[in-house]
Motif scaffolding. Structure first.
Motif, mmCIF file in Angstrom:
data_model
loop_
_atom_site.group_PDB
_atom_site.id
_atom_site.type_symbol
_atom_site.label_atom_id
_atom_site.label_comp_id
_atom_site.label_asym_id
_atom_site.label_seq_id
_atom_site.Cartn_x
_atom_site.Cartn_y
_atom_site.Cartn_z
ATOM 1 N N THR A 1 -15.204 -7.010 -2.576
ATOM 2 C CA THR A 1 -15.696 -5.939 -1.814
ATOM 3 C C THR A 1 -14.912 -4.634 -2.219
ATOM 4 O OG1 THR A 1 -16.235 -5.414 0.631
ATOM 5 C CG2 THR A 1 -13.911 -5.996 0.134
ATOM 6 N N ASN A 2 -15.421 -3.526 -2.009
ATOM 7 C CA ASN A 2 -15.001 -1.953 -2.390
ATOM 8 C C ASN A 2 -14.692 -1.464 -1.049
ATOM 9 O OD1 ASN A 2 -15.341 0.876 -3.022
ATOM 10 N ND2 ASN A 2 -14.766 -0.151 -4.831
ATOM 11 N N ALA A 3 -13.482 -0.854 -1.051
ATOM 12 C CA ALA A 3 -13.251 0.003 0.265
ATOM 13 C C ALA A 3 -12.460 1.233 -0.178
ATOM 14 C CB ALA A 3 -12.307 -0.866 1.160
ATOM 15 N N SER A 4 -12.496 1.893 0.925
ATOM 16 C CA SER A 4 -11.748 3.316 0.635
ATOM 17 C C SER A 4 -10.429 3.097 1.743
ATOM 18 C CB SER A 4 -12.717 4.450 1.165
ATOM 19 O OG SER A 4 -13.680 4.589 0.009
ATOM 20 N N VAL A 5 -9.347 3.520 1.128
ATOM 21 C CA VAL A 5 -8.245 3.800 2.198
ATOM 22 C C VAL A 5 -7.772 5.223 2.323
ATOM 23 C CG1 VAL A 5 -5.696 2.998 2.414
ATOM 24 C CG2 VAL A 5 -7.445 1.579 1.468
ATOM 25 N N PHE B 1 0.928 -1.349 0.032
ATOM 26 C CA PHE B 1 0.099 -0.113 0.054
ATOM 27 C C PHE B 1 0.802 1.163 -0.075
ATOM 28 C CE2 PHE B 1 -3.653 -2.600 0.612
ATOM 29 C CZ PHE B 1 -4.574 -2.035 -0.036
ATOM 30 N N ASN B 2 2.032 1.186 0.501
ATOM 31 C CA ASN B 2 2.826 2.306 0.538
ATOM 32 C C ASN B 2 3.321 2.459 -1.143
ATOM 33 O OD1 ASN B 2 2.989 3.314 3.219
ATOM 34 N ND2 ASN B 2 4.646 1.653 3.780
ATOM 35 N N PRO C 1 4.465 -0.758 7.862
ATOM 36 C CA PRO C 1 5.688 0.323 7.384
ATOM 37 C C PRO C 1 5.010 1.562 7.302
ATOM 38 C CG PRO C 1 5.840 -1.571 6.236
ATOM 39 C CD PRO C 1 4.634 -1.713 6.932
ATOM 40 N N ASP C 2 5.579 2.783 7.378
ATOM 41 C CA ASP C 2 5.381 3.982 6.939
ATOM 42 C C ASP C 2 3.891 4.438 6.907
ATOM 43 O OD1 ASP C 2 7.710 3.313 4.454
ATOM 44 O OD2 ASP C 2 8.135 4.148 6.180
ATOM 45 N N ARG C 3 3.474 5.347 6.049
ATOM 46 C CA ARG C 3 2.580 6.115 5.994
ATOM 47 C C ARG C 3 1.052 5.128 6.404
ATOM 48 N NH1 ARG C 3 1.195 10.616 2.458
ATOM 49 N NH2 ARG C 3 3.263 11.215 2.122
#
Length: 196
Positions: free
Chosen positions: A188-192, A135-136, A166-168
């Motif tokens: 599934t749909n998600a918001s990060v 994801f970073n 890690p990190d952010r």
């Protein structure tokens, strides 16, 4: 904000046989192909700006079956990013063994998957770190939609913000739009949301 569509691979021969797959490639069953095709029709109007998949065959095949139904036409193979970081949990000594072997270890330790440490396999912390790393990388690119095909991401994501990933991403906020599924070829749909 990053909008993400998570997808688990279609049913495999090992799923039917209740065999632990981990890092083994796996082969989709006819039903698994049908599941992926059905999900592709369901997601056909989605506009995916980027597509990521585990490099495992079961995940890559699922991704291809889904994307061939895209309203944008068949997505070229070179636009699908295959990445080892998206692989399922490495199950070490239990790879290609019956699921009952994992249950034996769980009973002995009192811990259940994904928290039980499998001999020769990855720890839950290892998988969380891999997910956070991914994801970073994604966050450093332009926001948009993507497809990911891996089961263990469902297990790690809800726990990442409270972890030492890690990190952010570790300090970010993750909002689920509904429960993350654990069924083959489910989505599934998600918001990060990331902390600034």
């Amino acid at each position: 904000m990053l909008s993400v569509t998570f997808v688990r691979h279609g049913e495999t021969v090992a799923n039917v046989g209740r065999i632990i797959q981990g890092h083994s490639h796996g082969e989709l069953t006819e039903r698994g192909i049908s599941m992926a095709e059905h999900l592709g029709r369901h997601l056909s109007e989605e506009k995916f700006t980027r597509v990521f998949s585990s490099d495992l065959k079961r995940c890559h095949d699922t991704t291809r079956h889904i994307l061939k139904h895209s309203s944008d036409g068949d997505v070229p193979e070179d636009l699908i990013v295959l990445d080892q970081v998206l692989r399922e949990v490495c199950c070490g000594d239990l790879e290609l063994q019956p699921e009952s072997e994992l249950l034996k270890i769980s009973r002995q330790t009192g811990l259940y998957f994904p928290f039980v440490q499998i001999p020769g396999g990855e720890s839950f912390q290892d998988v969380k770190a891999r997910t956070g790393e991914f994801f970073n990388i994604v966050h450093s690119k332009k926001p948009g939609n993507l497809v990911i095909t891996r089961r263990s991401i469902y297990v790690t994501l809800p726990r990442l913000p409270d972890s030492n990933a890690p990190d952010r991403y570790a300090s970010g906020k993750y909002a689920r739009t509904r429960m993350l599924p654990d069924r083959n070829a489910s989505d599934t749909n998600a918001s990060v949301k990331y902390a600034s």
